[in-house]
Motif scaffolding. Structure first.
Motif, short mmCIF file in Angstrom:
data_model
loop_
_atom_site.label_atom_id
_atom_site.label_comp_id
_atom_site.label_asym_id
_atom_site.label_seq_id
_atom_site.Cartn_x
_atom_site.Cartn_y
_atom_site.Cartn_z
N GLU A 48 -75.12 80.57 90.43
CA GLU A 48 -74.20 79.58 90.97
C GLU A 48 -73.95 79.84 92.46
N ASN A 49 -73.64 78.79 93.21
CA ASN A 49 -73.35 78.91 94.63
C ASN A 49 -72.29 79.98 94.86
N THR B 30 -70.45 80.92 97.47
CA THR B 30 -69.21 80.55 98.16
C THR B 30 -68.22 79.92 97.19
N ASN B 31 -68.69 78.95 96.41
CA ASN B 31 -67.82 78.30 95.44
C ASN B 31 -67.37 79.28 94.36
N LEU B 32 -68.30 80.11 93.91
CA LEU B 32 -67.97 81.06 92.85
C LEU B 32 -66.94 82.06 93.33
N SER B 33 -67.06 82.54 94.56
CA SER B 33 -66.09 83.49 95.10
C SER B 33 -64.69 82.89 95.12
N GLN B 34 -64.58 81.64 95.53
CA GLN B 34 -63.29 80.96 95.54
C GLN B 34 -62.71 80.86 94.14
N ASN B 35 -63.57 80.52 93.18
CA ASN B 35 -63.11 80.42 91.79
C ASN B 35 -62.68 81.79 91.25
#
Length: 221
Positions: free
Chosen positions: A23-24, A26-31
């Protein structure tokens, strides 16, 4: 139902699968930051710690120099967390950190560090394998590490060759259950074995088969 422990456990399995399936970041880190915050608020220590470790991996892979523990525990780092987990015999958390560090080392090209983490992780073995995505990826990486060091033809060549062959055997067991998921990885491990054995014809055929299966099954990474 209000069962926060069960909810956090399932959320962790989702996040872990998302990370190891590409998974991307950047998005995963935010989640993961949101998941860790929620688990922290619900006093789920193992939960928020696991999310933080996964987020640290995402950050490290992106080259972001940031301590993912900072918002939740002043002064705690990945290393101090690992030491605490070892002292408290928290096997699953120790294993998670070792696998995280091995994964990062492998994908940043530090095979010596990856091999070191493999050795350290053996103190905290998996209870199961085929059911969990991160276990599968870990065994795949172990096999590649094994064949890489076997090619150095040192006195420990048999140890590393056996590690690679063990990984091949796992994937040969799993392929009938899901050819789509496992065949490309099996072909690559077999190619590495044939390359080690100086069987160039079979190695080339397996490398090509791995590439073909990965493309057809949409393993874009």
């Amino acid at each position: 139902t209000g069962d926060m422990e069960y909810a956090i456990t399932n959320l962790y399995q989702y996040a872990n699968t998302a990370l190891y399936c590409g998974e991307n970041l950047t998005n995963l880190s935010q989640n993961l930051q949101s998941y860790a915050k929620r688990a922290f608020q619900c006093n789920q220590r193992n939960g928020w710690t696991s999310f933080v470790i996964l987020n640290q991996l995402a950050l490290d892979l992106m080259g972001i120099k940031q301590n993912a523990f900072s918002p939740y525990s002043n002064g705690t780092t990945e290393e101090s967390c690992f030491t605490s987990c070892v002292n408290n015999n928290e096997i699953s958390m120790c294993r998670l950190i070792c696998v995280k560090k091995k994964y990062l080392a492998f994908f940043t090209g530090d095979l010596d560090a990856a091999a070191k983490m493999y050795g350290q992780s053996q103190k905290f073995p998996f209870g199961s394998t085929g059911r969990l995505v991160h276990s599968l990826v870990s065994i795949f990486i172990d096999g590649l590490i094994g064949f890489f060091f076997a090619r150095k033809h040192r006195e420990d060549e048999k140890k590393w060759t056996d590690l690679g062959l063990d990984a091949i055997q796992y994937f040969r067991t799993w392929v009938p259950g899901s050819h789509w998921n496992f065949s490309n990885k099996l072909h690559l491990l077999e190619a590495e074995f044939y390359f080690l054995s100086e069987d160039d014809k079979r190695a080339r055929a397996c490398y090509n088969a791995s590439i073909k299966a990965a493309r057809e099954h949409r393993f874009v990474h």
